[in-house]
Design an enzyme around this catalytic site. Sequence first.
Site, short mmCIF file in Angstrom:
data_model
loop_
_atom_site.label_atom_id
_atom_site.label_comp_id
_atom_site.label_asym_id
_atom_site.label_seq_id
_atom_site.Cartn_x
_atom_site.Cartn_y
_atom_site.Cartn_z
N HIS A 17 0.83 -1.21 0.00
CA HIS A 17 0.00 0.00 0.00
C HIS A 17 0.87 1.26 0.00
O HIS A 17 0.68 2.15 -0.84
CB HIS A 17 -0.91 0.00 1.23
CG HIS A 17 -1.83 1.18 1.30
ND1 HIS A 17 -3.09 1.17 0.75
CD2 HIS A 17 -1.67 2.42 1.84
CE1 HIS A 17 -3.66 2.35 0.94
NE2 HIS A 17 -2.82 3.13 1.61
N GLU A 18 1.80 1.32 0.94
CA GLU A 18 2.65 2.50 1.04
C GLU A 18 3.59 2.61 -0.16
O GLU A 18 3.95 3.72 -0.59
CB GLU A 18 3.46 2.47 2.34
CG GLU A 18 2.61 2.50 3.60
CD GLU A 18 1.67 3.69 3.65
OE1 GLU A 18 2.02 4.77 3.12
OE2 GLU A 18 0.56 3.54 4.19
N HIS A 21 1.85 4.64 -2.84
CA HIS A 21 1.98 6.09 -2.62
C HIS A 21 3.39 6.55 -2.97
O HIS A 21 3.58 7.59 -3.62
CB HIS A 21 1.67 6.43 -1.16
CG HIS A 21 0.25 6.20 -0.76
ND1 HIS A 21 -0.83 6.67 -1.49
CD2 HIS A 21 -0.28 5.55 0.32
CE1 HIS A 21 -1.95 6.34 -0.88
NE2 HIS A 21 -1.64 5.65 0.21
#
Length: 356
Positions: A17-18, A21
Amino acid sequence: MSVLFAILLFSFLIFIHELGHFAAAKLSGVQVNEFALFMGPAIYKKQVGETLYSIRTIPIGGYCAMEGEDEDTDNPRSFQKAALWKRLVILVAGAAMNFVAGVVLMAIVYAPAQQFVVPVVDSFEEGCLLEAKDGDFGFKIGDRILEIDGEKIYTSSDFSLILSLNPGEIHDVTVLRNGERLGLEGMALRKAEFPDGNGGTSMRYGFSFSLEDATFANKLDYAWKNTLNTVRTVRLSLQMLLSGQAGLSDMGGPVMIVDQMAEVAASSPTALDALLNMLYFGAFIAINLAVMNLLPIPALDGGRVAGLLITATIEAVTRKKLDPKYEGYIHGAGMLLLLGLMVLIMFKDIFVVFKG
């Protein structure tokens, strides 16, 4: 082993997920100050160029800290200075990576399959009330059930699931028959007694679904349909929470998930089955995270997207720059509330597990 697998799984999903980003920010030219796995004090950190990479102590969440994310700055490479579309891409990228990870895990789970049960009517038991004997109203052999009461039937198990969510015997059914969609409105879907092979009877619908060979294309199709099914499960769960049909006692967190994974792994006949079942849990969680993160709730990616769009609209109308720190306050408060809810659910799960 299931506990260790669950920890590794959650860590992987947070990292993915990170990473979404992080990659989107880097590709957009936005300065990333820190890329962290987990929260709390750092147990490992390393500065590489402008970015600090760290692993922290509390195994919950993680973050990708970008320059000027929640405050105004003169840095031309800050998040606030990036074009609107770039900021939107950066915010959505984390959920997108989780979704892709979920699809890939689903494909891995169904890769060894030889056959699938598909929602196509294969045969009827004698006396089945759902068989169309006179005319076209009812099921016929070869019918693919597409929808029940407006809900799509992706897999054969959806038939019972959707009926369980819609009490009553009268339903609107859509089937694919001879290549054409056919609506069977007001169809009575009721069970009847049929011999069970042990000298007794059981309540059944009285028809069976077809088996389909698991070709490469069918495996991909089945994995995708199960992905869409999981998305719907999230939506139905939220509807039940908002309508009061479900409450806090029905919610679960990481502790409950680990407990269920352990039970499933222990009941699996082989080590491969145990692994595939746990990977299915992983796919389910990844897709859940993707959908939930896009909800317009403060502190979640969806809340930041909503805040960004609202801020951009206000600035376009008033032609005045809004201070991003106020939006940061809102997301900070939302994060505290989410963490509080997570702690509450965790203690509830621990109580249930140890009580059981």
